[in-house]
Design a protein around this motif. Structure first.
Motif, PDB file in Angstrom:
ATOM      1  N   GLY A  68       0.818  -1.278  -0.024  1.00  0.00           N
ATOM      2  CA  GLY A  68       0.226   0.052   0.035  1.00  0.00           C
ATOM      3  C   GLY A  68       0.820   1.080   0.052  1.00  0.00           C
ATOM      4  O   GLY A  68       0.298   2.310   0.227  1.00  0.00           O
ATOM      5  N   TYR A  99      -2.379   5.173   5.781  1.00  0.00           N
ATOM      6  CA  TYR A  99      -3.501   4.413   5.049  1.00  0.00           C
ATOM      7  C   TYR A  99      -4.620   4.922   5.009  1.00  0.00           C
ATOM      8  O   TYR A  99      -4.991   5.738   6.177  1.00  0.00           O
ATOM      9  CB  TYR A  99      -3.380   2.884   5.590  1.00  0.00           C
ATOM     10  CG  TYR A  99      -1.959   2.052   5.375  1.00  0.00           C
ATOM     11  CD1 TYR A  99      -1.671   1.516   4.349  1.00  0.00           C
ATOM     12  CD2 TYR A  99      -1.038   2.236   6.410  1.00  0.00           C
ATOM     13  CE1 TYR A  99      -0.382   0.888   3.884  1.00  0.00           C
ATOM     14  CE2 TYR A  99       0.142   1.610   6.243  1.00  0.00           C
ATOM     15  CZ  TYR A  99       0.484   0.973   5.064  1.00  0.00           C
ATOM     16  OH  TYR A  99       1.559   0.189   4.678  1.00  0.00           O
ATOM     17  N   LEU A 103      -9.415   1.286   4.197  1.00  0.00           N
ATOM     18  CA  LEU A 103      -8.669  -0.027   3.861  1.00  0.00           C
ATOM     19  C   LEU A 103      -8.301  -0.713   5.180  1.00  0.00           C
ATOM     20  O   LEU A 103      -8.159  -1.908   5.235  1.00  0.00           O
ATOM     21  CB  LEU A 103      -7.298   0.241   2.945  1.00  0.00           C
ATOM     22  CG  LEU A 103      -6.412  -0.588   3.064  1.00  0.00           C
ATOM     23  CD1 LEU A 103      -6.856  -1.940   2.208  1.00  0.00           C
ATOM     24  CD2 LEU A 103      -5.169  -0.046   2.420  1.00  0.00           C
ATOM     25  N   ASP A 130      -5.340  -2.831  -3.202  1.00  0.00           N
ATOM     26  CA  ASP A 130      -6.330  -3.512  -2.984  1.00  0.00           C
ATOM     27  C   ASP A 130      -5.768  -4.889  -2.528  1.00  0.00           C
ATOM     28  O   ASP A 130      -5.315  -5.705  -3.209  1.00  0.00           O
ATOM     29  CB  ASP A 130      -7.380  -3.568  -4.124  1.00  0.00           C
ATOM     30  CG  ASP A 130      -8.613  -4.296  -3.845  1.00  0.00           C
ATOM     31  OD1 ASP A 130      -8.708  -4.947  -2.631  1.00  0.00           O
ATOM     32  OD2 ASP A 130      -9.386  -4.536  -4.630  1.00  0.00           O
TER      33      ASP A 130
END
Length: 311
Positions: A68, A99, A103, A130
């Motif tokens: 991520g 983040y 998520l 994802d």
């Protein structure tokens, strides 16, 4: 029969002896709105860095960018193939600030985070941000987690618990970002003391940012690897203590636990991987001798990243 220990690179598993001289903590690609300055996202610059590093004798780089945060796994493959430098990719999760809250909510369902880490170590990293989306064929070779400034928050404990679960499932080493070099004792107490990760599977990063000789010796005595990474513009105040810290640890018998990295986190944030071999290596040879520096750059990383992979 005991499984052979290998280092998992973006081009596949290799014998640890083939790793060569290794920058044990760095980034070619890194992106987060929480980080100052522009992102590391220039493919040509990444190739140029690896080429310059290779031409000075560099053979490998551990790329600590976790899930991520723009690690660009497929570009790591291209850069490794083009330059011949082995690259170790990371799974894992950084501090909460990096983040999207939605998520993190998704990853908190059941064992989703540990399952993500294991999947990225054994099957392939997520192609984007994802966790349930498409995967690359690139397997991570380590887990990256992060502490907080002089302590651990709930997010950190959750991530480190998932990392410990993934370690126990696979054997993967865990690299730890210590904010300003702090909270290493807290991290060791949690991951090693409470969660049962062998100290030899822990790579404690950024210790040059907190030059406390007594603390360094305590961490080394526990059996962990100690990573000294930099220099950097953001943390230049402690750069002058890096060599002294390494010399002090070596004098107490801990040469075999020391790692070096450049930890470039933004364009122009530091002199980068070539500095390790152009400046730092010769400087340390004068202080410690060639055998010790060979351990820091070659033998120790080969041990730190070598795993008898369970999956």
């Amino acid at each position: 029969m005991t499984a052979a220990r290998t280092v998992r690179t973006v081009l596949g598993d290799i014998d640890p002896a083939g790793l060569g001289v290794c920058d044990a903590h760095d980034h070619l690609f890194l992106r987060s709105p929480a980080l100052p300055g522009p992102p590391l996202d220039d493919v040509a610059a990444a190739h140029a860095t690896l080429t310059a590093y290779r031409d000075l004798g560099g053979g490998a780089m551990a790329h600590w960018t976790p899930f991520g945060m723009g690690r660009r796994a497929e570009q790591l493959v291209a850069a490794s193939r083009a330059t011949g430098v082995r690259v170790i990719a990371a799974t894992g999760l950084h501090q909460q600030v990096h983040y999207d809250p939605e998520l993190l909510r998704r990853l908190r369902r059941g064992d989703a985070l540990a399952e993500l880490f294991v999947a990225e170590l054994t099957h392939g990293t997520a192609a984007g941000d994802d966790p349930d989306g498409p995967r690359t064929a690139v397997r991570a070779g380590m887990i990256k987690v992060a502490g907080m400034f002089h302590g651990l928050d709930d997010h950190t404990r959750w991530v480190m618990t998932a990392a410990a679960d993934a370690h126990h499932a696979t054997g993967a080493p865990i690299g730890i970002h210590h904010e300003m070099g702090t909270a290493a004792a807290d991290v060791l107490a949690l991951l090693h003391g409470e969660l049962g990760v062998p100290a030899s599977s822990l790579l404690l990063g950024h210790l040059n940012r907190f030059p406390d000789p007594g603390m360094h010796r305590e961490l080394a005595a526990a059996g962990a690897f100690l990573a000294f990474d930099g220099p950097s513009r953001a943390h230049h105040a402690t750069d002058a203590w890096t060599v002294g810290s390494l010399v002090a640890l070596a004098s107490h018998g801990h040469t075999g636990q020391l790692l070096l990295g450049a930890d470039t986190t933004a364009p122009g944030a530091g002199p980068g991987a070539p500095y390790l071999l152009r400046v730092m290596g010769p400087r340390l040879v004068r202080e410690l001798g060639e055998a010790a520096v060979d351990a820091l750059l070659r033998t120790n990383p080969a041990r730190a990243f070598a795993v008898a992979w369970a999956s």
